[in-house]
Design an enzyme around this catalytic site. Structure first.
Site, PDB file in Angstrom:
ATOM      1  N   LEU A  31       0.898  -1.164   0.008  1.00 56.48           N
ATOM      2  CA  LEU A  31      -0.061  -0.007   0.074  1.00 56.48           C
ATOM      3  C   LEU A  31       0.951   1.217  -0.028  1.00 56.48           C
ATOM      4  O   LEU A  31       0.666   2.268  -0.767  1.00 56.48           O
ATOM      5  CB  LEU A  31      -0.850   0.002   1.372  1.00 56.48           C
ATOM      6  CG  LEU A  31      -2.058   1.104   1.395  1.00 56.48           C
ATOM      7  CD1 LEU A  31      -1.706   2.325   1.981  1.00 56.48           C
ATOM      8  CD2 LEU A  31      -2.613   1.303   0.062  1.00 56.48           C
ATOM      9  N   ARG A 100      -2.843  -9.684  13.008  1.00 62.06           N
ATOM     10  CA  ARG A 100      -3.357  -9.852  11.906  1.00 62.06           C
ATOM     11  C   ARG A 100      -3.825 -11.156  11.357  1.00 62.06           C
ATOM     12  O   ARG A 100      -4.366 -11.518  10.302  1.00 62.06           O
ATOM     13  CB  ARG A 100      -2.405  -9.545  10.577  1.00 62.06           C
ATOM     14  CG  ARG A 100      -1.206 -10.610  10.796  1.00 62.06           C
ATOM     15  CD  ARG A 100       0.143 -10.133  10.035  1.00 62.06           C
ATOM     16  NE  ARG A 100      -0.189  -9.355   8.804  1.00 62.06           N
ATOM     17  CZ  ARG A 100       1.112  -9.117   8.020  1.00 62.06           C
ATOM     18  NH1 ARG A 100       2.253  -9.360   8.232  1.00 62.06           N
ATOM     19  NH2 ARG A 100       0.703  -8.628   6.655  1.00 62.06           N
ATOM     20  N   LYS A 221      19.784  -4.280  -3.082  1.00 63.23           N
ATOM     21  CA  LYS A 221      20.021  -3.275  -2.414  1.00 63.23           C
ATOM     22  C   LYS A 221      21.123  -4.026  -1.259  1.00 63.23           C
ATOM     23  O   LYS A 221      20.746  -4.997  -0.675  1.00 63.23           O
ATOM     24  CB  LYS A 221      19.194  -2.563  -1.829  1.00 63.23           C
ATOM     25  CG  LYS A 221      18.146  -1.719  -2.709  1.00 63.23           C
ATOM     26  CD  LYS A 221      16.784  -1.211  -2.118  1.00 63.23           C
ATOM     27  CE  LYS A 221      15.973  -2.551  -1.992  1.00 63.23           C
ATOM     28  NZ  LYS A 221      14.409  -2.107  -1.424  1.00 63.23           N
ATOM     29  N   ALA A 226      24.043   1.587  -1.389  1.00 60.56           N
ATOM     30  CA  ALA A 226      24.365   1.219  -2.901  1.00 60.56           C
ATOM     31  C   ALA A 226      23.635   0.079  -3.280  1.00 60.56           C
ATOM     32  O   ALA A 226      22.850  -0.747  -2.528  1.00 60.56           O
ATOM     33  CB  ALA A 226      25.846   0.894  -2.827  1.00 60.56           C
ATOM     34  N   ALA A 253      11.436   2.639   3.467  1.00 63.79           N
ATOM     35  CA  ALA A 253      12.353   3.183   2.597  1.00 63.79           C
ATOM     36  C   ALA A 253      12.396   2.353   1.493  1.00 63.79           C
ATOM     37  O   ALA A 253      12.595   2.469   0.340  1.00 63.79           O
ATOM     38  CB  ALA A 253      13.670   2.817   3.309  1.00 63.79           C
ATOM     39  N   GLY A 254      12.310   0.994   1.473  1.00 63.17           N
ATOM     40  CA  GLY A 254      12.278   0.111   0.432  1.00 63.17           C
ATOM     41  C   GLY A 254      10.980   0.123  -0.204  1.00 63.17           C
ATOM     42  O   GLY A 254      10.868  -0.236  -1.546  1.00 63.17           O
ATOM     43  N   ASP A 255       9.566   0.332   0.295  1.00 57.01           N
ATOM     44  CA  ASP A 255       8.483   0.818  -0.581  1.00 57.01           C
ATOM     45  C   ASP A 255       8.461   1.809  -1.409  1.00 57.01           C
ATOM     46  O   ASP A 255       8.102   1.856  -2.425  1.00 57.01           O
ATOM     47  CB  ASP A 255       7.429   0.879   0.402  1.00 57.01           C
ATOM     48  CG  ASP A 255       7.270  -0.192   1.687  1.00 57.01           C
ATOM     49  OD1 ASP A 255       7.788  -1.383   1.408  1.00 57.01           O
ATOM     50  OD2 ASP A 255       6.857   0.107   2.727  1.00 57.01           O
TER      51      ASP A 255
END
Length: 313
Positions: A31, A100, A221, A226, A253-255
């Site tokens: 999301l 969840r 990554k 880098a 950050a990755g999203d």
């Protein structure tokens, strides 16, 4: 035609505030990517299942306000979204706590409308999901989804897989490795990280990790700021510029990297250029608390010309 479909789960997000309090929002890896894609000007639908409760209504309203398409969101009577809590340390690193097990999104592969949703995947340019997406479904559900992705690819869609790994989402590592293997074999684009893959393949070198991924387009990554890219058999390395602003929270950050990368590729950027765009946006996102930064904090410009005064984590 809508360009991207993001498949996954959005949950209620509780994040630390001052005085031991928590503020409430919403988030989830795919999301978050969908929101950042929309903010970068990409037509994107979010595919998931929600309940018929007021919190689910709030999510739908928020996604609509962000420009994320909701036409393939299933609404389930009597169900609720999941909840997660984020704790961050002084360096901005985060720790997650999840509730969840009975969330509506876990039923997406087992609904009367599931086949219609999966058949529609062929209408998108890119279908994006993560390993967290796969972890919420049963083995049968994962097989059904991967099969639908293979079918969509035959009609011209591309499958982008993010290796986002959360050990608590899998019964054991062997099940996780099998799911990753199936996704790697089906994917056109893999957005990976050593942080995700080394828990699955301990002690493996960067080249060894890349060798496990047969996709033609792979971004790995690294632990330092880098990335190593492999595109059509050719290797490249990109390095992020030093951070000029303190890291506050590494959530998403990755999203956001994935969103900028995909957006750049859709505009015709080469993979190296797209990876640089991913690093730049991630470098902005980690300087703000929470998964989704204020709209006012988004850098101006298209994905490949984002300001480079901040670099990615």
């Amino acid at each position: 035609m809508t360009s991207v479909a993001c498949i996954g789960e959005c949950m209620i997000e509780l994040k630390q505030a001052q005085g031991g309090l928590y503020s409430r929002g919403y988030g989830g890896d795919t999301l978050n990517t969908a929101v950042y894609l929309a903010r970068l000007g990409v037509d994107v639908d979010y595919i998931t299942a929600l309940g018929d409760d007021s919190l689910s209504d709030e999510m739908i309203a928020g996604w609509t306000a962000e420009g994320v398409g909701i036409r393939r969101v299933a609404r389930l009577k009597g169900k609720l979204p999941g909840v997660y809590m984020i704790q961050t340390d002084d360096n901005g690193e985060r720790r997650f706590f999840h509730w969840r097990e009975s969330a509506a999104a876990r039923s997406l592969m087992d609904l009367p409308e599931t086949d219609d949703i999966l058949n529609a995947l062929s209408s998108y340019k890119i279908v994006y999901l993560s390993a967290i997406t796969l972890s919420i479904y049963s083995e049968k559900g994962r097989a059904k989804l991967i099969g639908a992705l293979r079918s969509a690819r035959k009609h011209g869609a591309r499958f982008a897989f993010d290796t986002n790994f959360r050990a608590r989402g899998w019964p054991d590592l062997d099940v996780a490795r099998a799911a990753y293997r199936d996704a790697f074999e089906a994917a056109d684009i893999v957005l990976a990280s050593t942080e995700d893959l080394l828990p699955l393949y301990p002690g493996e070198s960067n080249n060894g990790l890349l060798a496990r991924i047969p996709a033609a387009e792979v971004v790995l990554k690294l632990s330092e700021p880098a990335s190593v890219l492999r595109f059509d058999g050719v290797f490249h390395e990109t390095k992020a510029e030093p951070m000029t602003t303190p890291v506050v929270d590494t959530t998403a950050a990755g999203d956001s990297f994935a969103a900028a990368y995909i957006a750049a590729r859709l505009t015709g950027a080469e993979p190296v250029e797209a990876a640089c765009a991913g690093h730049r946006l991630a470098g902005v996102v980690v300087c703000h608390p929470g998964a989704i930064i204020p709209r006012s904090a988004m850098p101006a410009g298209n994905p490949t010309t984002l300001p480079s005064d901040k670099a990615s984590a």
